[in-house]
Design a protein around this motif. Structure first.
Motif, PDB file in Angstrom:
ATOM      1  N   ALA A  58      -8.515   0.231  -8.093  1.00  0.00           N
ATOM      2  CA  ALA A  58      -8.309   0.238  -6.642  1.00  0.00           C
ATOM      3  C   ALA A  58      -7.673   1.549  -6.194  1.00  0.00           C
ATOM      4  CB  ALA A  58      -7.443  -0.946  -6.227  1.00  0.00           C
ATOM      5  N   GLU A  59      -6.677   2.028  -6.945  1.00  0.00           N
ATOM      6  CA  GLU A  59      -6.017   3.293  -6.597  1.00  0.00           C
ATOM      7  C   GLU A  59      -7.023   4.446  -6.588  1.00  0.00           C
ATOM      8  OE1 GLU A  59      -1.512   2.423  -8.344  1.00  0.00           O
ATOM      9  OE2 GLU A  59      -3.059   3.308  -9.644  1.00  0.00           O
ATOM     10  N   GLN A  60      -7.868   4.499  -7.584  1.00  0.00           N
ATOM     11  CA  GLN A  60      -8.880   5.554  -7.643  1.00  0.00           C
ATOM     12  C   GLN A  60      -9.847   5.449  -6.463  1.00  0.00           C
ATOM     13  OE1 GLN A  60     -10.476   4.726 -11.540  1.00  0.00           O
ATOM     14  NE2 GLN A  60      -8.981   6.034 -12.595  1.00  0.00           N
ATOM     15  N   HIS A  61     -10.205   4.227  -6.124  1.00  0.00           N
ATOM     16  CA  HIS A  61     -11.107   4.022  -4.988  1.00  0.00           C
ATOM     17  C   HIS A  61     -10.439   4.478  -3.689  1.00  0.00           C
ATOM     18  CE1 HIS A  61     -14.396   2.169  -2.748  1.00  0.00           C
ATOM     19  NE2 HIS A  61     -13.478   1.652  -1.937  1.00  0.00           N
ATOM     20  N   PHE A  62      -9.170   4.151  -3.508  1.00  0.00           N
ATOM     21  CA  PHE A  62      -8.457   4.553  -2.295  1.00  0.00           C
ATOM     22  C   PHE A  62      -8.359   6.087  -2.202  1.00  0.00           C
ATOM     23  CE2 PHE A  62      -5.862   0.346  -2.413  1.00  0.00           C
ATOM     24  CZ  PHE A  62      -6.965  -0.342  -1.920  1.00  0.00           C
ATOM     25  N   ALA A  69      -0.315   0.112  -3.412  1.00  0.00           N
ATOM     26  CA  ALA A  69      -1.208   1.255  -3.599  1.00  0.00           C
ATOM     27  C   ALA A  69      -1.773   1.731  -2.267  1.00  0.00           C
ATOM     28  CB  ALA A  69      -2.346   0.872  -4.548  1.00  0.00           C
ATOM     29  N   ALA A  70      -2.158   0.791  -1.404  1.00  0.00           N
ATOM     30  CA  ALA A  70      -2.723   1.166  -0.100  1.00  0.00           C
ATOM     31  C   ALA A  70      -1.655   1.781   0.801  1.00  0.00           C
ATOM     32  CB  ALA A  70      -3.338  -0.063   0.565  1.00  0.00           C
ATOM     33  N   LYS A  71      -0.487   1.157   0.831  1.00  0.00           N
ATOM     34  CA  LYS A  71       0.591   1.647   1.696  1.00  0.00           C
ATOM     35  C   LYS A  71       1.001   3.064   1.311  1.00  0.00           C
ATOM     36  CE  LYS A  71       3.572   0.688   4.987  1.00  0.00           C
ATOM     37  NZ  LYS A  71       3.123   0.396   6.360  1.00  0.00           N
ATOM     38  N   ASN A 112      -1.926  -9.131  -5.506  1.00  0.00           N
ATOM     39  CA  ASN A 112      -2.125  -8.411  -4.243  1.00  0.00           C
ATOM     40  C   ASN A 112      -0.923  -7.574  -3.812  1.00  0.00           C
ATOM     41  OD1 ASN A 112      -4.796  -8.901  -3.670  1.00  0.00           O
ATOM     42  ND2 ASN A 112      -4.400 -10.787  -2.538  1.00  0.00           N
ATOM     43  N   TRP A 113       0.266  -7.890  -4.334  1.00  0.00           N
ATOM     44  CA  TRP A 113       1.404  -7.006  -4.031  1.00  0.00           C
ATOM     45  C   TRP A 113       1.105  -5.590  -4.519  1.00  0.00           C
ATOM     46  CZ3 TRP A 113       3.884  -8.941  -0.423  1.00  0.00           C
ATOM     47  CH2 TRP A 113       4.450 -10.218  -0.424  1.00  0.00           C
TER      48      TRP A 113
END
Length: 393
Positions: A76-80, A103-105, A97-98
Motif C-alpha cells: 500500500a505504501e508503494q502504491h501511495f 501510511a496514507a496520512k 487498517n490503522w
C-alpha cells in the motif's frame, strides 16, 4: 477521481461494494482500487490483494499472519508513493487498517473511516489513533456518532448500510415458498458466522442446542445459512461427529431468505443481527470465546451489550451469550428461549412485535447514498480549493 478502499471482512466487502456502485452512479470517471473481496471486485474495484481471505479475530490468530499483513502495508505504501489516490476509505478491520491510515496520512492523503472500529466497546483509549490518522469518521450508529463527537473527532452519522442492502435485496420467492412449506412446522434459522474460526467454535455448541430443542419440539425445521461451500462441508462433518439426526438443511449465500422465512433464529454475534432487525425476525445470540477473552471482557468491555441490535435498543431485545468453557448452562438457556418460540404463539408474537417496534424507529435506509454524496462533496471541494491555490500561486 480515485479512492483506495481497504475492507477485510466479508460484510465490509459487501458494504464497500455497494458504496462503490453508488459512487460510480454519481461520477462517470470514478475509479476504485485497494484491498477487499469478491463483491468489490465485481463492482469494478481493482484489487491489489483479496484481503477478505485473511479475516481473523483474536491476537493468537493474528500473530502467525503478521508478516503477511506487513507485506500488504508495504504494498500500500508503494502504491501511495507511485500513484496517490484522492482519498482512502477504510471499512472496519481496525487492526490492519490503522497501518493503512498511518501510511496514507503520512503522505497527505485524506482518510475516511466508514463503519469505524467499536472503540466505545473495547479499549476506548485507542481514540488517540483516530485523532492522529483519520480525517473523518462516518458512523453507522447514532450513539457511536455521539461518542466520537464528544471526544473531539470530526464525525458524521449516515445510518447503517445493512438496512439499505436488506431493502434492496431481491429475495428468491421460490426458495421462500420451499422454506415455508408447512404452517404447522416451525422454521428456525441457524447462522454460524462468516469466518472459519466462528464456524469451528460456535457450530458444535449450536448442534447441542438443536438436539435439545428437537427433543422438546420434534416438528422443527432447521435451516443453516452458510457463507462458503467449505463451511457447509465443515458443518456437515460436525453434525456427523455429533451423530445428530435432525432435520437440517444447508444453504450457501441464501442468508436473507433463511432469515426472512424463519420464525426465529440462533446466530453468532455480528452485523447480521441488523438484518434480523430489519426483517423483524427474533433471535438469540451465541458467541464462543476462549476463557481468557471472557475473563478480559470484564475489564476491557465498556458497554453493557455486544450485539448491535441490543446496543441500538439500549436493552436486551436479543438474548446474548458470550460463552466460554463448559457451554452446558448456555445451551440450556438458549434451548429454553427457542423452545418457547416454538411452543407458544403468544411469546413468539410478542418477540416479533418488539423487533417490529424497534425496526420502525431505527432501521433507516439511505446510508450508502448519503456516504457517497459526502465523499464526492468533500473531494470536489478539496479539488476546487487546490485549483484556486494553484491559480493564486
Amino acid at each position: 477521481m480515485r479512492i483506495f478502499f481497504s475492507a477485510g471482512e466479508p460484510s465490509g466487502d459487501q458494504h464497500a461494494a455497494h458504496l462503490i456502485a453508488a459512487l460510480k452512479d454519481r461520477h462517470a470517471e470514478f475509479r476504485a482500487e485497494g484491498f477487499g473481496g469478491p463483491a468489490m471486485q465485481q463492482e469494478g474495484c481493482s484489487l491489489l490483494f483479496e484481503l477478505t481471505q485473511l479475516a481473523v479475530m483474536g491476537f493468537l490468530r493474528v500473530l502467525p499472519m503478521l508478516a503477511k499483513f506487513r507485506r500488504l502495508v508495504i504494498k500500500a505504501e508503494q502504491h501511495f508513493d507511485q500513484s496517490p489516490p484522492d482519498a482512502v476509505v477504510l471499512v472496519d478491520f481496525p487492526g490492519f487498517n490503522w497501518w493503512i491510515a498511518k501510511a496514507a496520512k503520512k503522505r497527505g492523503i485524506p482518510v475516511y473511516y466508514y463503519l469505524p472500529p467499536q472503540l466505545w466497546a473495547w479499549a476506548p483509549w485507542r481514540i488517540k489513533k483516530v485523532r492522529r490518522f483519520i480525517d473523518k469518521v462516518i458512523c453507522a450508529l447514532p450513539f457511536e456518532f455521539d461518542w466520537y463527537r464528544s471526544r473531539g473527532v470530526d464525525a458524521t452519522w449516515v445510518g447503517h448500510p445493512f438496512f439499505d442492502e436488506v431493502a434492496s435485496k431481491q429475495l428468491d420467492e421460490g426458495l421462500l415458498s420451499e422454506l415455508r412449506n408447512s404452517d404447522q412446522q416451525k422454521v428456525i434459522a441457524v447462522l454460524p458466522g462468516s469466518r472459519n474460526h466462528e464456524v469451528d467454535r460456535n457450530f458444535p455448541v449450536m448442534l447441542d442446542v438443536i438436539r435439545k430443542v428437537s427433543e422438546a419440539v420434534p416438528n422443527v425445521r432447521w435451516v443453516v445459512g452458510n457463507y462458503r461451500t467449505e463451511h457447509v462441508e465443515e458443518c456437515r462433518r460436525m453434525q456427523k461427529d455429533k451423530q445428530l439426526d435432525a432435520d437440517l438443511t444447508y444453504y450457501i449465500d441464501r442468508t436473507s431468505e433463511v432469515i426472512e422465512a424463519a420464525d426465529c433464529c440462533l446466530m453468532v454475534s455480528g452485523s447480521i443481527s441488523l438484518e434480523l432487525l430489519a426483517r423483524r425476525t427474533p433471535g438469540v445470540v451465541l458467541y464462543r470465546v476462549a476463557r481468557y477473552v471472557r475473563f478480559g471482557s470484564k475489564f476491557f468491555m465498556t458497554c453493557k451489550f455486544f450485539t448491535l441490535t441490543n446496543l441500538i435498543a439500549g436493552r436486551e431485545v436479543m438474548p446474548e451469550f458470550m460463552s466460554a468453557g463448559n457451554p452446558a448452562a448456555d445451551v440450556q438457556k438458549i434451548s429454553t428461549w427457542l423452545t418457547e418460540c416454538c411452543q407458544s404463539p403468544q411469546i413468539l408474537q410478542q418477540r416479533r412485535e418488539e423487533m417490529q417496534e424497534l425496526a420502525d424507529s431505527t432501521a433507516v435506509t439511505g446510508a450508502t447514498e448519503r456516504t457517497a454524496e459526502l465523499l464526492l462533496s468533500d473531494l470536489v471541494a478539496a479539488d476546487s480549493k487546490a485549483r484556486d491555490k494553484s491559480r493564486a500561486a
